[in-house]
Motif scaffolding. Structure first.
Motif, mmCIF file in Angstrom:
data_model
loop_
_atom_site.group_PDB
_atom_site.id
_atom_site.type_symbol
_atom_site.label_atom_id
_atom_site.label_comp_id
_atom_site.label_asym_id
_atom_site.label_seq_id
_atom_site.Cartn_x
_atom_site.Cartn_y
_atom_site.Cartn_z
ATOM 1 N N LEU A 60 140.286 78.281 42.168
ATOM 2 C CA LEU A 60 141.535 78.185 40.679
ATOM 3 C C LEU A 60 142.742 78.683 40.742
ATOM 4 N N VAL A 61 142.639 80.666 40.728
ATOM 5 C CA VAL A 61 143.803 81.297 41.136
ATOM 6 C C VAL A 61 144.409 81.024 42.064
ATOM 7 N N ARG A 62 143.881 80.789 43.176
ATOM 8 C CA ARG A 62 145.070 80.190 44.616
ATOM 9 C C ARG A 62 145.874 79.157 43.976
ATOM 10 N N ARG A 63 145.403 78.113 42.886
ATOM 11 C CA ARG A 63 145.618 76.897 42.743
ATOM 12 C C ARG A 63 147.004 77.454 41.414
ATOM 13 N N THR A 64 146.750 78.356 41.144
ATOM 14 C CA THR A 64 147.474 78.505 39.600
ATOM 15 C C THR A 64 148.339 79.634 40.235
ATOM 16 N N GLY A 65 148.288 80.611 40.276
ATOM 17 C CA GLY A 65 148.060 82.194 41.048
ATOM 18 C C GLY A 65 147.752 82.840 39.199
ATOM 19 N N GLN A 66 147.278 82.430 38.565
ATOM 20 C CA GLN A 66 147.538 82.762 37.046
ATOM 21 C C GLN A 66 146.145 84.235 37.353
ATOM 22 N N ARG A 67 146.659 85.477 37.501
ATOM 23 C CA ARG A 67 145.924 86.638 37.385
ATOM 24 C C ARG A 67 144.965 86.867 36.484
ATOM 25 N N THR A 68 143.758 87.027 37.187
ATOM 26 C CA THR A 68 142.818 86.547 36.036
ATOM 27 C C THR A 68 141.533 87.777 36.716
ATOM 28 N N LEU A 69 141.326 88.445 35.201
ATOM 29 C CA LEU A 69 139.671 89.599 34.996
ATOM 30 C C LEU A 69 138.621 89.036 34.905
ATOM 31 N N LEU A 70 138.056 89.855 35.761
ATOM 32 C CA LEU A 70 136.417 88.590 35.732
ATOM 33 C C LEU A 70 136.150 90.178 35.126
ATOM 34 N N SER A 123 128.454 99.253 38.235
ATOM 35 C CA SER A 123 128.727 99.825 37.266
ATOM 36 C C SER A 123 130.506 100.785 37.841
ATOM 37 N N PRO A 124 131.409 101.490 37.729
ATOM 38 C CA PRO A 124 132.816 102.465 37.625
ATOM 39 C C PRO A 124 133.120 101.957 39.009
ATOM 40 N N GLU A 125 131.482 102.550 40.089
ATOM 41 C CA GLU A 125 132.260 102.449 41.159
ATOM 42 C C GLU A 125 132.922 101.179 42.129
ATOM 43 N N VAL A 126 132.240 100.477 41.022
ATOM 44 C CA VAL A 126 132.654 99.040 41.954
ATOM 45 C C VAL A 126 133.495 97.868 41.392
ATOM 46 N N PRO A 127 135.228 98.288 42.446
ATOM 47 C CA PRO A 127 136.337 97.620 41.897
ATOM 48 C C PRO A 127 136.025 96.458 40.970
ATOM 49 N N GLY A 128 137.085 96.282 40.492
ATOM 50 C CA GLY A 128 137.249 95.354 39.371
ATOM 51 C C GLY A 128 136.679 94.696 37.756
ATOM 52 N N VAL A 129 135.593 96.181 38.006
ATOM 53 C CA VAL A 129 134.599 96.727 37.126
ATOM 54 C C VAL A 129 135.403 96.813 35.992
ATOM 55 N N ILE A 130 134.984 96.608 34.572
ATOM 56 C CA ILE A 130 135.209 96.759 32.955
ATOM 57 C C ILE A 130 134.486 96.559 32.220
ATOM 58 N N LEU A 153 147.392 87.649 30.871
ATOM 59 C CA LEU A 153 146.564 87.750 31.670
ATOM 60 C C LEU A 153 145.155 87.068 31.203
ATOM 61 N N LEU A 154 144.593 86.331 32.117
ATOM 62 C CA LEU A 154 143.559 85.568 31.487
ATOM 63 C C LEU A 154 142.077 86.035 31.827
ATOM 64 N N LEU A 335 140.485 88.791 42.428
ATOM 65 C CA LEU A 335 139.478 89.419 41.121
ATOM 66 C C LEU A 335 139.175 90.715 40.996
ATOM 67 N N GLY A 336 138.910 91.680 42.344
ATOM 68 C CA GLY A 336 138.196 92.053 42.371
ATOM 69 C C GLY A 336 139.921 93.946 42.679
ATOM 70 N N SER A 337 140.836 93.691 42.667
ATOM 71 C CA SER A 337 141.682 93.868 42.829
ATOM 72 C C SER A 337 143.334 94.149 41.470
ATOM 73 N N VAL A 338 142.286 92.687 40.117
ATOM 74 C CA VAL A 338 143.902 93.151 39.259
ATOM 75 C C VAL A 338 143.882 94.245 39.090
ATOM 76 N N PRO A 339 145.038 94.758 38.253
ATOM 77 C CA PRO A 339 145.509 96.039 38.572
ATOM 78 C C PRO A 339 145.066 95.958 36.835
#
Length: 764
Positions: A60-70, A123-130, A153-154, A335-339
């Motif tokens: 979905l992100v590749r098709r739309t360019g939508q910044r997405t947080l998981l 856990s916080p050691e994992v990128p992309g995780v809140i 943001l999505l 998904l793991g690098s979304v700011p």
């Protein structure tokens, strides 16, 4: 296999490998017991569904360019998230040891659930995780908090069907009514329906499609059910559902997806003993947990691993095949690098208004929270364009005298009211809902994505979120140990309607235990403040809202009360955390017979009233008065960064003099903080003793031995050299208390001797 199917196979393989393997991670030789971890940990059951979700979102992100947080509610599906992060390269970005080759793959597999490695859940050691997903129920509220005021943001939120049984998740389905589509992002809930929790079917898993559709439609959603077990091409079916949700993202009824997939799909149908695995709760955690000792289970595990054909997914050097890495988005769209998942890097300092305009003069009686409300309203105005400050509250804003905020913004609400309502608007930045869980989840998501906020709450009912704040404190503690995570704004509680002035509501509303809960947290995370008046509350709130990486608990009274310190004195006092109020002392404060200490609004009033009584009935008694605004200053400096050193502590409390301490909460909290100080037994702490009902303020204080008469009596009884004379004075004080309480019982109100008392000398 199609490229998406190959990608999922690689992720599923890596997930199984993380749970079981310590060596031979690509099965380049036959699997032997020594290749297995001595303690296989993890939750396989949710992993294949999470891999499908992640893979589909990549497309979905590749098709739309939508910044997405998981946001992942089933946090124990961490192996799946790790697998995707490794394939997309985010793991290597923050830790080169997890490079996208054989060496990095072996390190990833070995680290999972290994001492010094990754925990078995997110856990916080994992990128992309809140959101860790440890204590279930809070993923969806956190996702909505992340989407507030971020229209680009999505937030895709996976809710496990076990998690969906919780009360907080049930309340969270109503969150769209608080999210303004003009100023906020979009939230896409994905109910992961694999049918089972640890040992039995889930409620949602047993509901037929028509019931699920009716339920979520009634909650205001437009649900779409995707049954991948019935699909010829699961990846295509899932991609189509995501595309449909994306196309309908601005519909009046927001889209949500219900993903039906077999529990632990891909695992063996049964274990060697015939127990069913895939599609049952037996696949929930570690399906073949005795593989290291049982040759039949070891063979089944090897067959399971080889079914993914790892030799076709990874090259000779262990690098993933090019068509797999090509499916991930690029750069910060991964998904793991979304700011927003490292929100501290997005955080800006708040434009905190100067306090002078709002400061209260000595001799004035005001509501401390009403004064703070005017200042907070100014802060709300100052952040109107930035939209990075919100107040969340369980429908108690005006009852806590914070209504001034509604002069600067409205209550957020997008639903149809139909009847009379005030101060409601879609873009409001005060969020009131009768769910402390939602308030907590919203604020956590908001803070962790780089913004600021305040959570006012009735003191007795903030304990509803004890479990949530426990999880959040652990998240902050671990975040502080991760070098690539930037600190986020602190989580700030303003606890009002405190127990000492809940005499009109009764026993159920009298509970200061949240303070004790905070004292169990790591010293680098938790703070507890008890400002005694309006000016100290202003200073405290300003400092808390400027801080990062903390959980600040501020307890303040909402009723009109005395102003003890002018603004300059309040600044000095809050900076010190505790200090001698020389203007309130009697005799020579340098050589006291007793120290009267206090912490909290009502205890401060009662302490100074006790000083007045002692001046009348024991004029020769030398009394030093100490006020504590930062509870943790009482701790030894070696135990807590706010703790006073021994010299500072002695300057307040002496070295051998008895101390009668009037405390806002349970006495045990003070004793706990004092642990490690010399001669702690000289501290005689008065506080809430779990006595209460609907009664008068004086009676409530007397029932808990916290009235001015009890404090004064304790002072003369414990004072050095007063063991004889003090007894008679104490008896007279307690006799007066008994007479006044009797009059309150007869008249239905406290007598004027209590209600009309005023202190005439304050500090400047």
């Amino acid at each position: 296999m199609t490229a998406p199917a190959r990608y999922r196979a690689a992720c599923d393989y890596l997930s199984v490998a993380q749970i079981y393997l310590r060596d031979n991670v690509l099965l380049r030789e036959p699997l032997r017991p020594e290749h297995l971890k001595p303690r296989p940990l993890g939750h396989w059951g949710t992993c294949p569904g999470l891999n499908l979700v992640y893979s589909g979102l990549n497309g979905l992100v590749r098709r739309t360019g939508q910044r997405t947080l998981l946001v992942t509610g089933p946090g124990h599906g961490a192996p799946a998230v790790h697998a995707n992060l490794w394939l997309e390269g985010t793991h290597a970005d923050v830790d080169p040891a997890l490079s996208p080759d054989g060496r990095g793959l072996a390190e990833l597999v070995r680290r999972f659930s290994w001492p010094g490695g990754f925990p078995s859940h997110l856990s916080p050691e994992v990128p992309g995780v809140i959101h860790e997903g440890g204590e279930l129920g809070y993923a969806l509220a956190t996702a909505f908090g992340a989407a507030l005021d971020d229209p680009e943001l999505l937030v895709a939120c996976v809710v496990g069907d076990g998690e969906a049984e919780t009360g907080p998740t049930a309340a969270s389905w109503h969150c769209p009514r608080f999210l303004d589509p003009a100023t906020g992002g979009r939230v896409l809930p994905i109910l992961h329906l694999n049918g089972y929790k640890i040992a039995s079917p889930t409620v949602y898993g047993t509901m037929p499609d028509e019931q699920l559709t009716a339920y979520f439609t009634g909650c205001g959603w437009s649900p779409r059910i995707v049954d991948v077990a019935a699909a010829d091409d699961p990846d295509a079916a899932w991609a189509s559902a995501l595309d449909g949700a994306w196309a309908d993202r601005d519909a009046e009824r927001p889209p949500m997806l219900v993903l039906r997939s077999p529990k632990g799909m891909g695992a063996p149908d049964t274990d060697p003993g015939g127990t069913p695995l895939a599609g049952t709760f037996h696949a929930h955690q570690v399906p073949l947990e005795h593989a290291a000792d049982d040759p039949a289970e070891l063979a089944a595990l090897e067959h399971w691993l080889r079914s993914y054909r790892p030799e076709e997914l990874f090259g000779a050097d262990g690098s993933p095949a090019g068509d797999l890495t090509a499916l991930a988005p690029e750069g910060d769209l991964r998904l793991g690098s979304v700011p927003q998942a490292n929100g501290g890097r997005l955080r800006r300092d708040l434009p905190l208004p100067p306090l002078e305009k709002f400061a209260v003069g000595l001799g004035t009686e005001v509501s401390a929270t009403a004064t703070a409300g005017e200042w907070l309203a100014e802060l709300m105005r100052a952040t109107e364009r930035r939209r990075d400050f919100r107040v969340v509250c369980p429908d108690e804003l005006e009852s806590n005298n914070l209504g001034a905020l509604l002069s600067a913004t409205s209550r957020a609400f997008t639903g149809e009211t139909g009847e009379y309502a005030e101060h409601l608007a879609a873009g409001g930045r005060v969020m009131e809902v009768l769910s402390e869980h939602l308030c907590q989840g919203w604020l956590q998501g908001y803070l962790l994505t780089g913004r600021h906020g305040l959570f006012p709450c009735y003191e007795a009912f903030v304990s509803i979120v004890d479990g949530m704040v426990n999880q959040y404190a652990k998240f902050l503690k671990m975040s502080g140990e991760v070098p690539w995570r930037a600190p986020v704004a602190s989580l700030n509680y303003l606890l009002t309607s405190d127990g000492w002035r809940q005499e009109h509501n009764g026993y159920s509303h009298q509970g200061p235990g949240f303070i004790n809960a905070m004292l169990t947290k790591k010293e680098g995370v938790a703070r507890v403040y008890l400002p005694p008046d309006a000016n100290t509350l202003l200073v405290t709130l300003r400092d808390c809202l400027a801080s990062t990486g903390l959980i600040n608990v501020v307890v303040a009274g909402k009723q009109s009360g005395p102003q003890w310190l002018d603004l300059d004195a309040a600044e000095r006092h809050c900076r010190a955390g505790a200090g001698v109020w020389e203007w309130a002392c009697t005799g020579d404060p340098g050589r006291p017979d007793v120290v009267l200490a206090c912490a909290g609004t009502t205890p401060t009033v009662e302490t100074l009233a006790a000083v007045t009584l002692l001046r009348e009935r024991a004029p020769a008694l030398r009394v030093r008065v100490v006020n504590v605004v930062d509870l943790l200053t009482l701790a030894p400096s070696r135990r807590h960064p706010h703790g006073m050193d021994e010299r500072e502590f002695a300057a307040c409390f002496g070295t051998g003099v008895p101390v009668v301490f009037a405390f806002h909460g349970y006495p045990s909290a003070v004793h706990e903080v004092l642990h490690g100080r010399p001669r702690p037994n000289r501290f005689h702490v008065h506080g809430y003793l779990e006595e209460g009902t609907t009664t008068t303020p004086l009676d409530l204080l007397a029932d808990n031995r916290m009235s001015r008469y009890d404090l004064a009596a304790a002072a003369v009884r414990h004072a050095a050299g007063w063991s004889s004379a003090g007894g008679a004075v104490a008896q007279g004080l307690l006799r007066t208390r008994k007479e006044l309480v009797a009059r309150a019982y007869a008249d239905g109100a406290d007598p004027p001797e209590f209600t009309e008392w005023r202190w005439s000398q304050c500090s400047s």
